[in-house]
Design a protein around this motif. Structure first.
Motif, PDB file in Angstrom:
ATOM      1  N   TRP A   1     -15.695 -84.975  28.822  1.00 48.24           N
ATOM      2  CA  TRP A   1     -16.033 -86.187  28.656  1.00 48.24           C
ATOM      3  C   TRP A   1     -17.746 -86.113  28.501  1.00 48.24           C
ATOM      4  CZ3 TRP A   1     -12.942 -89.451  26.039  1.00 48.24           C
ATOM      5  CH2 TRP A   1     -11.886 -89.364  26.493  1.00 48.24           C
ATOM      6  N   PRO A   2     -18.520 -85.399  27.585  1.00 45.60           N
ATOM      7  CA  PRO A   2     -19.577 -85.211  27.659  1.00 45.60           C
ATOM      8  C   PRO A   2     -20.757 -86.316  27.282  1.00 45.60           C
ATOM      9  CG  PRO A   2     -18.892 -83.948  25.732  1.00 45.60           C
ATOM     10  CD  PRO A   2     -17.434 -84.664  26.622  1.00 45.60           C
ATOM     11  N   LYS A   3     -20.156 -87.102  26.660  1.00 47.27           N
ATOM     12  CA  LYS A   3     -21.056 -88.291  26.113  1.00 47.27           C
ATOM     13  C   LYS A   3     -21.265 -89.115  27.355  1.00 47.27           C
ATOM     14  CE  LYS A   3     -19.418 -88.476  21.353  1.00 47.27           C
ATOM     15  NZ  LYS A   3     -18.887 -89.264  20.361  1.00 47.27           N
ATOM     16  N   LYS A   4     -22.628 -89.643  27.398  1.00 51.52           N
ATOM     17  CA  LYS A   4     -23.230 -90.398  28.603  1.00 51.52           C
ATOM     18  C   LYS A   4     -22.138 -91.387  28.947  1.00 51.52           C
ATOM     19  CE  LYS A   4     -27.401 -92.378  30.808  1.00 51.52           C
ATOM     20  NZ  LYS A   4     -28.615 -92.833  30.414  1.00 51.52           N
ATOM     21  N   GLY A   5     -21.814 -92.183  27.708  1.00 54.58           N
ATOM     22  CA  GLY A   5     -20.859 -93.463  28.145  1.00 54.58           C
ATOM     23  C   GLY A   5     -19.410 -93.099  28.475  1.00 54.58           C
ATOM     24  N   HIS A   6     -19.154 -91.778  28.511  1.00 51.07           N
ATOM     25  CA  HIS A   6     -17.899 -91.546  28.772  1.00 51.07           C
ATOM     26  C   HIS A   6     -17.508 -90.856  30.086  1.00 51.07           C
ATOM     27  CE1 HIS A   6     -16.558 -91.183  24.292  1.00 51.07           C
ATOM     28  NE2 HIS A   6     -16.804 -92.295  24.580  1.00 51.07           N
TER      29      HIS A   6
ATOM     30  N   ASP B   1     -17.865 -76.814  32.412  1.00 51.58           N
ATOM     31  CA  ASP B   1     -19.045 -77.821  32.065  1.00 51.58           C
ATOM     32  C   ASP B   1     -19.542 -78.129  33.320  1.00 51.58           C
ATOM     33  OD1 ASP B   1     -19.756 -79.818  30.169  1.00 51.58           O
ATOM     34  OD2 ASP B   1     -19.537 -81.030  32.087  1.00 51.58           O
TER      35      ASP B   1
END
Length: 211
Positions: free
Chosen positions: A119-124, A155
């Motif tokens: 879940w690399p996106k900041k919002g995720h 990651d």
């Protein structure tokens, strides 16, 4: 190609495990009938490479794979049946719910989380299992005393989140060393791909404390 170290008789139970009720805590005996055997869980088991490798190498233990994607569940089930592994089963379900609500209390000797969705996106970021109280509370509930949680990921932010989350739960878990080749541990499909790409695999291992 060499045969795996354990090929048993045809599975006495179907490879696919469907909970009799998705809205209550399971009993150990509903998953595997012999509750004296250690139970290990491979969470998000992918194509079943790790699950079947462990089950073949450790016929004295039972292994439950948990996977959400239907194609992977079918592929893993076929591997289990083709290798005649009576100590392996696969369940199609979402990981956080499985750990938080479904698996039996104090039943799991080891839970493996290998190459999870980062879940690399900041919002995720809150979707990462290691950031969810539902998962962490459930993990503490389902592990036996002295049971272990083993994590591998390529990651770095995910790994750092895991370290931070477990640091806040030092009263529940102790971090253990994980030296290379300390015990048999098959390479997953994702890990194999990432190693070929030159990525670093981070790993950590925690043990549930005694009360």
């Amino acid at each position: 190609m060499a045969e795996p170290p354990f090929i048993g008789t045809p599975c006495p139970v179907p490879a696919l495990f469907t909970p009799p009720d998705h809205f209550r805590e399971l009993t150990h005996a509903e998953i595997f009938p012999d509750t004296t055997r250690p139970l290990e869980v491979d969470l998000g088991c992918g194509d079943g490479t790790f699950l079947t490798g462990m089950a073949a190498h450790h016929p004295e233990r039972d292994f439950l794979g948990v996977e959400r994607m239907l194609g992977r569940v079918i592929k893993t089930g076929r591997k289990i049946e083709r290798q005649h592994l009576p100590n392996a089963r696969i369940m199609r379900l979402e990981s956080a719910y499985t750990v938080g609500w479904l698996l039996p209390t104090a039943s799991v000797s080891r839970l493996h989380l290998l190459c999870p969705d980062p879940w690399p996106k900041k919002g995720h970021v809150t979707r990462r299992l290691v950031n969810q109280d539902e998962f962490l509370d459930g993990l503490h509930r389902i592990l036996t005393t002295g049971g272990e949680f083993l994590l591998k990921t390529d990651d770095q932010p995910y790994f750092e989140d895991a370290l931070a989350s477990f640091a806040t739960r030092a009263h529940q878990f102790t971090r253990l060393d994980w030296p290379a080749d300390v015990f048999f541990y098959p390479t997953t499909d994702f890990e194999h791909d990432w190693l070929n790409m030159g990525r670093t695999i981070h790993r950590a291992r925690w043990q549930k404390k005694e009360r």
